[in-house]
Design a protein around this motif. Sequence first.
Motif, PDB file in Angstrom:
ATOM      1  N   THR A 258       0.845  -1.189   0.000  1.00  0.00           N
ATOM      2  CA  THR A 258       0.000   0.000   0.000  1.00  0.00           C
ATOM      3  C   THR A 258       0.879   1.236   0.000  1.00  0.00           C
ATOM      4  O   THR A 258       1.691   1.412   0.918  1.00  0.00           O
ATOM      5  CB  THR A 258      -0.909   0.021   1.249  1.00  0.00           C
ATOM      6  OG1 THR A 258      -1.832  -1.063   1.178  1.00  0.00           O
ATOM      7  CG2 THR A 258      -1.696   1.330   1.322  1.00  0.00           C
TER       8      THR A 258
ATOM      9  N   GLU B 160      -5.729   3.495   0.580  1.00  0.00           N
ATOM     10  CA  GLU B 160      -6.850   2.662   0.150  1.00  0.00           C
ATOM     11  C   GLU B 160      -6.466   1.707  -0.969  1.00  0.00           C
ATOM     12  O   GLU B 160      -7.231   0.790  -1.305  1.00  0.00           O
ATOM     13  CB  GLU B 160      -8.020   3.551  -0.301  1.00  0.00           C
ATOM     14  CG  GLU B 160      -7.832   4.273  -1.631  1.00  0.00           C
ATOM     15  CD  GLU B 160      -6.873   5.465  -1.562  1.00  0.00           C
ATOM     16  OE1 GLU B 160      -6.514   5.994  -2.634  1.00  0.00           O
ATOM     17  OE2 GLU B 160      -6.490   5.854  -0.446  1.00  0.00           O
ATOM     18  N   GLU B 161      -5.272   1.887  -1.554  1.00  0.00           N
ATOM     19  CA  GLU B 161      -4.862   1.055  -2.684  1.00  0.00           C
ATOM     20  C   GLU B 161      -4.091  -0.177  -2.186  1.00  0.00           C
ATOM     21  O   GLU B 161      -3.336  -0.104  -1.220  1.00  0.00           O
ATOM     22  CB  GLU B 161      -3.992   1.862  -3.651  1.00  0.00           C
ATOM     23  CG  GLU B 161      -4.718   3.042  -4.293  1.00  0.00           C
ATOM     24  CD  GLU B 161      -3.829   3.829  -5.244  1.00  0.00           C
ATOM     25  OE1 GLU B 161      -2.711   3.347  -5.535  1.00  0.00           O
ATOM     26  OE2 GLU B 161      -4.240   4.914  -5.684  1.00  0.00           O
TER      27      GLU B 161
END
Length: 351
Positions: free
Chosen positions: A281, A287-288
Amino acid sequence: MNTILEWLQEVQHPAKGDQSIVALGMVENIEEADGRIHVTLAFPKRPDPLKNYLIGAVQACLYRHAPGGTQIEVDSVVKDPAKPAPKGIQFNLDQLREVRNIVGVASGKGGVGKSTVTVNLAVALARLGYRVGVADADVYGPSIPTMTGTEGVQIEMFGEDENDNLFVPVEKYGVKWLSVGHVSQAGQALIWRGPMASTALKQIILQTLWGPLDFLLIDMPPGTGDIHISLIGDVPLSGAVIVTTPQAVALSDVLRGVNMFRNPQVNKPIYGLVENMAWFTPEAHPEEKYYLFGKDGGTKMAADLDIPLLGQIPLVQGIREGADDGTPVALVDRPDSQAFLALARHLAENV
Protein backbone atom coordinates in the motif's frame (compact mmCIF):
# COMPACT_ATOMS: atom_id res chain seq x y z
CA MET A 1 55.91 -46.49 47.60
CA ASN A 2 56.92 -43.59 45.36
CA THR A 3 59.58 -45.78 43.83
CA ILE A 4 56.98 -48.43 43.00
CA LEU A 5 54.75 -45.79 41.41
CA GLU A 6 57.68 -44.74 39.25
CA TRP A 7 58.10 -48.35 38.14
CA LEU A 8 54.41 -48.64 37.31
CA GLN A 9 54.62 -45.60 35.02
CA GLU A 10 56.02 -48.09 32.49
CA VAL A 11 52.75 -50.02 32.35
CA GLN A 12 50.57 -48.45 29.68
CA HIS A 13 46.94 -49.11 28.81
CA PRO A 14 46.86 -49.88 25.07
CA ALA A 15 43.23 -48.79 24.70
CA LYS A 16 43.74 -45.43 26.44
CA GLY A 17 46.17 -43.78 24.10
CA ASP A 18 49.06 -45.64 25.76
CA GLN A 19 48.63 -43.64 28.97
CA SER A 20 50.19 -45.18 32.04
CA ILE A 21 47.98 -46.87 34.60
CA VAL A 22 49.27 -44.33 37.12
CA ALA A 23 48.14 -41.36 35.04
CA LEU A 24 44.77 -43.06 34.53
CA GLY A 25 44.30 -43.40 38.30
CA MET A 26 44.10 -47.18 38.13
CA VAL A 27 46.57 -47.82 40.96
CA GLU A 28 44.19 -48.05 43.92
CA ASN A 29 46.62 -49.19 46.62
CA ILE A 30 50.24 -50.25 47.20
CA GLU A 31 51.50 -52.19 50.23
CA GLU A 32 55.18 -52.92 50.77
CA ALA A 33 56.47 -54.81 53.82
CA ASP A 34 58.70 -57.76 54.77
CA GLY A 35 59.83 -58.61 51.24
CA ARG A 36 56.29 -58.39 49.86
CA ILE A 37 54.69 -55.98 47.38
CA HIS A 38 50.92 -55.96 47.03
CA VAL A 39 49.37 -53.77 44.31
CA THR A 40 45.63 -53.31 43.86
CA LEU A 41 44.33 -52.06 40.51
CA ALA A 42 40.94 -50.36 40.18
CA PHE A 43 38.67 -51.13 37.25
CA PRO A 44 35.25 -49.60 36.49
CA LYS A 45 32.06 -51.64 36.65
CA ARG A 46 32.12 -51.87 32.88
CA PRO A 47 34.35 -54.89 32.09
CA ASP A 48 37.79 -54.04 30.76
CA PRO A 49 38.81 -56.69 28.20
CA LEU A 50 42.46 -55.90 28.95
CA LYS A 51 42.13 -56.50 32.69
CA ASN A 52 44.13 -59.74 32.78
CA TYR A 53 46.75 -58.29 30.42
CA LEU A 54 47.25 -55.27 32.71
CA ILE A 55 47.50 -57.42 35.85
CA GLY A 56 50.14 -59.54 34.12
CA ALA A 57 51.96 -56.43 32.90
CA VAL A 58 52.09 -55.05 36.44
CA GLN A 59 53.44 -58.36 37.76
CA ALA A 60 56.14 -58.44 35.07
CA CYS A 61 57.07 -54.82 35.81
CA LEU A 62 57.46 -55.48 39.53
CA TYR A 63 59.48 -58.68 39.03
CA ARG A 64 61.75 -56.70 36.70
CA HIS A 65 62.48 -53.94 39.23
CA ALA A 66 62.03 -55.50 42.69
CA PRO A 67 64.92 -57.26 44.48
CA GLY A 68 65.16 -60.99 43.88
CA GLY A 69 63.01 -63.09 46.16
CA THR A 70 60.37 -60.36 46.63
CA GLN A 71 56.85 -61.79 46.84
CA ILE A 72 54.65 -60.05 44.24
CA GLU A 73 50.86 -59.94 44.52
CA VAL A 74 48.51 -58.07 42.16
CA ASP A 75 44.75 -58.03 42.48
CA SER A 76 41.90 -55.79 41.44
CA VAL A 77 38.76 -54.08 42.72
CA VAL A 78 35.73 -52.68 40.97
CA LYS A 79 35.30 -48.97 41.59
CA ASP A 80 32.74 -46.48 40.28
CA PRO A 81 34.50 -43.55 38.68
CA ALA A 82 33.89 -40.35 40.57
CA LYS A 83 31.18 -38.29 38.98
CA PRO A 84 32.66 -35.14 37.50
CA ALA A 85 31.64 -31.87 39.05
CA PRO A 86 28.95 -30.08 37.09
CA LYS A 87 30.50 -27.90 34.43
CA GLY A 88 29.22 -24.62 33.12
CA ILE A 89 26.08 -22.77 34.04
CA GLN A 90 23.24 -24.67 35.66
CA PHE A 91 19.83 -23.70 34.29
CA ASN A 92 16.38 -23.92 35.85
CA LEU A 93 12.91 -22.54 35.17
CA ASP A 94 12.65 -20.31 38.24
CA GLN A 95 12.54 -17.07 36.24
CA LEU A 96 9.61 -18.34 34.15
CA ARG A 97 7.36 -19.30 37.04
CA GLU A 98 5.37 -16.03 36.77
CA VAL A 99 5.08 -16.13 32.97
CA ARG A 100 1.61 -17.24 31.90
CA ASN A 101 2.21 -17.88 28.17
CA ILE A 102 5.49 -18.48 26.32
CA VAL A 103 4.92 -18.11 22.59
CA GLY A 104 7.53 -18.90 19.96
CA VAL A 105 7.36 -16.72 16.83
CA ALA A 106 8.83 -18.88 14.07
CA SER A 107 9.26 -19.06 10.32
CA GLY A 108 10.39 -21.76 7.96
CA LYS A 109 12.81 -19.39 6.22
CA GLY A 110 14.47 -16.04 6.67
CA GLY A 111 13.42 -12.75 5.15
CA VAL A 112 9.71 -12.94 5.93
CA GLY A 113 9.73 -10.17 8.55
CA LYS A 114 9.48 -12.41 11.60
CA SER A 115 11.33 -10.01 13.90
CA THR A 116 9.28 -7.06 12.66
CA VAL A 117 6.11 -8.98 13.43
CA THR A 118 7.43 -10.00 16.88
CA VAL A 119 8.35 -6.45 17.90
CA ASN A 120 5.09 -4.89 16.73
CA LEU A 121 2.99 -7.75 18.12
CA ALA A 122 4.65 -7.23 21.53
CA VAL A 123 3.98 -3.48 21.47
CA ALA A 124 0.37 -4.08 20.36
CA LEU A 125 -0.19 -6.58 23.19
CA ALA A 126 1.22 -4.04 25.65
CA ARG A 127 -1.16 -1.39 24.27
CA LEU A 128 -4.03 -3.77 24.93
CA GLY A 129 -3.01 -3.93 28.59
CA TYR A 130 -1.02 -7.17 28.70
CA ARG A 131 2.32 -7.56 30.48
CA VAL A 132 4.76 -8.54 27.75
CA GLY A 133 8.39 -9.58 27.38
CA VAL A 134 10.42 -10.47 24.28
CA ALA A 135 13.48 -12.75 24.16
CA ASP A 136 15.46 -12.48 20.94
CA ALA A 137 16.53 -16.07 20.28
CA ASP A 138 17.98 -15.30 16.85
CA VAL A 139 21.53 -15.62 18.18
CA TYR A 140 23.19 -15.28 14.77
CA GLY A 141 21.25 -12.24 13.55
CA PRO A 142 19.82 -10.35 16.54
CA SER A 143 17.86 -7.37 15.19
CA ILE A 144 15.57 -6.45 18.07
CA PRO A 145 17.99 -3.90 19.63
CA THR A 146 17.87 -1.94 16.35
CA MET A 147 14.10 -2.27 15.97
CA THR A 148 13.49 -1.04 19.52
CA GLY A 149 16.13 1.68 19.65
CA THR A 150 17.96 -0.08 22.48
CA GLU A 151 21.35 -0.60 20.83
CA GLY A 152 24.21 0.21 23.14
CA VAL A 153 22.07 -0.04 26.28
CA GLN A 154 24.10 -1.29 29.24
CA ILE A 155 22.43 -4.44 30.54
CA GLU A 156 22.29 -4.66 34.34
CA MET A 157 23.08 -7.88 36.16
CA PHE A 158 21.60 -9.20 39.39
CA GLY A 159 23.39 -11.79 41.51
CA GLU A 160 26.86 -12.73 42.71
CA ASP A 161 28.19 -15.59 40.58
CA GLU A 162 27.60 -17.09 37.14
CA ASN A 163 25.03 -19.58 38.42
CA ASP A 164 23.03 -16.89 40.24
CA ASN A 165 23.66 -13.95 37.92
CA LEU A 166 20.50 -12.79 36.19
CA PHE A 167 20.01 -10.34 33.33
CA VAL A 168 17.73 -7.38 33.95
CA PRO A 169 15.78 -6.84 30.70
CA VAL A 170 15.52 -3.47 29.00
CA GLU A 171 12.09 -1.87 29.47
CA LYS A 172 10.77 0.34 26.69
CA TYR A 173 7.37 0.91 25.07
CA GLY A 174 5.78 -1.02 27.93
CA VAL A 175 7.66 -4.22 26.99
CA LYS A 176 10.64 -6.02 28.56
CA TRP A 177 13.29 -6.81 25.92
CA LEU A 178 16.42 -8.94 25.98
CA SER A 179 18.57 -9.99 23.04
CA VAL A 180 21.97 -11.48 22.40
CA GLY A 181 22.54 -8.15 20.66
CA HIS A 182 22.26 -6.44 24.05
CA VAL A 183 25.11 -8.49 25.52
CA SER A 184 27.50 -8.42 22.54
CA GLN A 185 29.21 -5.55 20.79
CA ALA A 186 27.38 -3.95 17.88
CA GLY A 187 28.46 -5.55 14.61
CA GLN A 188 30.28 -8.38 16.37
CA ALA A 189 30.18 -11.62 14.38
CA LEU A 190 28.87 -14.39 16.64
CA ILE A 191 30.93 -17.34 15.42
CA TRP A 192 29.34 -20.03 17.54
CA ARG A 193 28.86 -23.73 17.09
CA GLY A 194 25.47 -25.18 17.95
CA PRO A 195 26.14 -25.97 21.66
CA MET A 196 27.54 -22.47 22.29
CA ALA A 197 24.58 -20.84 20.57
CA SER A 198 22.16 -23.02 22.55
CA THR A 199 23.81 -22.06 25.84
CA ALA A 200 23.59 -18.37 24.95
CA LEU A 201 19.93 -18.83 24.09
CA LYS A 202 19.21 -20.53 27.41
CA GLN A 203 20.90 -17.69 29.26
CA ILE A 204 18.80 -15.08 27.46
CA ILE A 205 15.54 -16.89 28.29
CA LEU A 206 16.20 -18.71 31.56
CA GLN A 207 18.57 -16.32 33.33
CA THR A 208 16.54 -13.13 33.02
CA LEU A 209 14.42 -11.40 35.64
CA TRP A 210 11.20 -11.42 33.64
CA GLY A 211 8.86 -11.09 36.60
CA PRO A 212 5.08 -11.44 36.10
CA LEU A 213 4.19 -11.58 32.38
CA ASP A 214 1.06 -12.47 30.44
CA PHE A 215 3.12 -13.14 27.30
CA LEU A 216 6.78 -13.90 26.71
CA LEU A 217 7.36 -13.85 22.95
CA ILE A 218 10.45 -15.65 21.71
CA ASP A 219 11.76 -14.43 18.37
CA MET A 220 13.12 -17.71 17.05
CA PRO A 221 15.77 -18.01 14.33
CA PRO A 222 14.55 -19.13 10.91
CA GLY A 223 14.55 -22.81 10.03
CA THR A 224 14.23 -25.99 12.12
CA GLY A 225 17.76 -26.63 13.38
CA ASP A 226 19.48 -27.51 16.66
CA ILE A 227 18.70 -24.11 18.21
CA HIS A 228 14.99 -24.91 17.84
CA ILE A 229 15.44 -28.39 19.29
CA SER A 230 17.28 -26.95 22.30
CA LEU A 231 14.65 -24.26 22.77
CA ILE A 232 11.70 -26.64 22.58
CA GLY A 233 13.41 -29.19 24.82
CA ASP A 234 14.46 -26.78 27.58
CA VAL A 235 11.83 -24.04 27.57
CA PRO A 236 8.15 -24.80 28.36
CA LEU A 237 6.64 -23.24 25.25
CA SER A 238 2.88 -22.74 25.40
CA GLY A 239 2.65 -22.72 21.62
CA ALA A 240 3.80 -21.02 18.44
CA VAL A 241 2.92 -18.45 15.81
CA ILE A 242 4.16 -19.01 12.25
CA VAL A 243 5.07 -16.03 10.04
CA THR A 244 5.10 -16.30 6.26
CA THR A 245 4.67 -14.29 3.07
CA PRO A 246 1.82 -14.96 0.60
CA GLN A 247 4.00 -16.67 -2.03
CA ALA A 248 3.00 -20.18 -3.01
CA VAL A 249 6.66 -21.22 -2.87
CA ALA A 250 6.67 -20.37 0.85
CA LEU A 251 4.25 -23.20 1.59
CA SER A 252 6.94 -25.88 1.84
CA ASP A 253 8.90 -23.73 4.31
CA VAL A 254 5.80 -23.09 6.38
CA LEU A 255 5.01 -26.81 6.31
CA ARG A 256 8.42 -27.64 7.81
CA GLY A 257 7.86 -25.18 10.63
CA VAL A 258 4.36 -26.48 11.31
CA ASN A 259 5.50 -30.11 11.26
CA MET A 260 8.26 -29.32 13.75
CA PHE A 261 5.71 -28.18 16.34
CA ARG A 262 3.29 -30.98 15.43
CA ASN A 263 5.94 -33.67 15.81
CA PRO A 264 4.69 -36.12 18.49
CA GLN A 265 7.84 -35.54 20.55
CA VAL A 266 7.16 -31.78 20.54
CA ASN A 267 3.37 -31.55 20.31
CA LYS A 268 2.95 -27.81 20.82
CA PRO A 269 -0.18 -25.99 19.65
CA ILE A 270 0.10 -23.57 16.74
CA TYR A 271 -1.98 -20.53 17.56
CA GLY A 272 -2.06 -19.38 13.97
CA LEU A 273 -0.41 -18.09 10.84
CA VAL A 274 0.56 -14.47 10.17
CA GLU A 275 0.64 -13.44 6.52
CA ASN A 276 3.25 -10.67 6.35
CA MET A 277 3.67 -8.42 3.30
CA ALA A 278 0.15 -9.47 2.29
CA TRP A 279 -0.08 -6.50 -0.10
CA PHE A 280 1.71 -3.26 -0.84
CA THR A 281 0.00 0.00 0.00
CA PRO A 282 1.56 3.34 -1.03
CA GLU A 283 1.93 5.71 1.92
CA ALA A 284 0.04 8.45 0.07
CA HIS A 285 -2.80 6.15 -1.06
CA PRO A 286 -3.72 3.93 1.89
CA GLU A 287 -6.85 2.66 0.15
CA GLU A 288 -4.86 1.05 -2.68
CA LYS A 289 -3.59 -2.53 -2.53
CA TYR A 290 -1.04 -4.15 -4.83
CA TYR A 291 -0.53 -7.89 -4.36
CA LEU A 292 3.18 -8.09 -5.17
CA PHE A 293 3.64 -11.62 -3.78
CA GLY A 294 0.25 -13.06 -4.71
CA LYS A 295 -3.19 -12.68 -3.19
CA ASP A 296 -4.50 -14.57 -0.16
CA GLY A 297 -1.61 -17.02 -0.16
CA GLY A 298 -1.57 -17.03 3.65
CA THR A 299 -5.30 -17.67 3.78
CA LYS A 300 -4.88 -20.72 1.57
CA MET A 301 -1.86 -21.97 3.57
CA ALA A 302 -3.78 -21.67 6.83
CA ALA A 303 -6.73 -23.57 5.38
CA ASP A 304 -4.50 -26.29 3.90
CA LEU A 305 -2.68 -26.76 7.22
CA ASP A 306 -5.81 -26.45 9.34
CA ILE A 307 -4.53 -23.58 11.48
CA PRO A 308 -6.13 -20.17 12.09
CA LEU A 309 -5.10 -17.12 10.06
CA LEU A 310 -4.28 -14.63 12.82
CA GLY A 311 -3.78 -11.63 10.58
CA GLN A 312 -2.58 -10.06 7.35
CA ILE A 313 0.11 -7.36 7.61
CA PRO A 314 0.54 -4.98 4.66
CA LEU A 315 3.87 -3.99 3.15
CA VAL A 316 4.02 -0.29 4.04
CA GLN A 317 6.95 2.10 4.05
CA GLY A 318 6.15 3.22 7.59
CA ILE A 319 6.64 -0.29 8.99
CA ARG A 320 10.13 -0.47 7.51
CA GLU A 321 11.01 3.04 8.70
CA GLY A 322 9.80 2.26 12.21
CA ALA A 323 11.98 -0.86 12.31
CA ASP A 324 15.03 1.08 11.13
CA ASP A 325 14.72 4.00 13.55
CA GLY A 326 13.64 1.98 16.59
CA THR A 327 10.04 3.21 16.85
CA PRO A 328 7.67 0.31 16.09
CA VAL A 329 4.69 1.34 13.98
CA ALA A 330 2.33 -0.35 16.46
CA LEU A 331 2.96 2.58 18.81
CA VAL A 332 0.88 4.96 16.72
CA ASP A 333 -2.67 5.02 15.34
CA ARG A 334 -2.81 4.47 11.60
CA PRO A 335 -4.09 1.73 9.28
CA ASP A 336 -0.93 -0.41 9.38
CA SER A 337 -0.83 -0.08 13.18
CA GLN A 338 -4.38 -1.38 13.36
CA ALA A 339 -3.28 -4.56 11.60
CA PHE A 340 -0.93 -5.35 14.50
CA LEU A 341 -3.55 -4.48 17.10
CA ALA A 342 -5.97 -6.86 15.38
CA LEU A 343 -3.25 -9.52 15.30
CA ALA A 344 -2.64 -9.05 19.04
CA ARG A 345 -6.35 -9.42 19.81
CA HIS A 346 -6.64 -12.60 17.77
CA LEU A 347 -3.57 -14.12 19.42
CA ALA A 348 -4.85 -13.32 22.90
CA GLU A 349 -8.21 -14.88 22.04
CA ASN A 350 -6.60 -18.06 20.62
CA VAL A 351 -4.26 -18.47 23.58
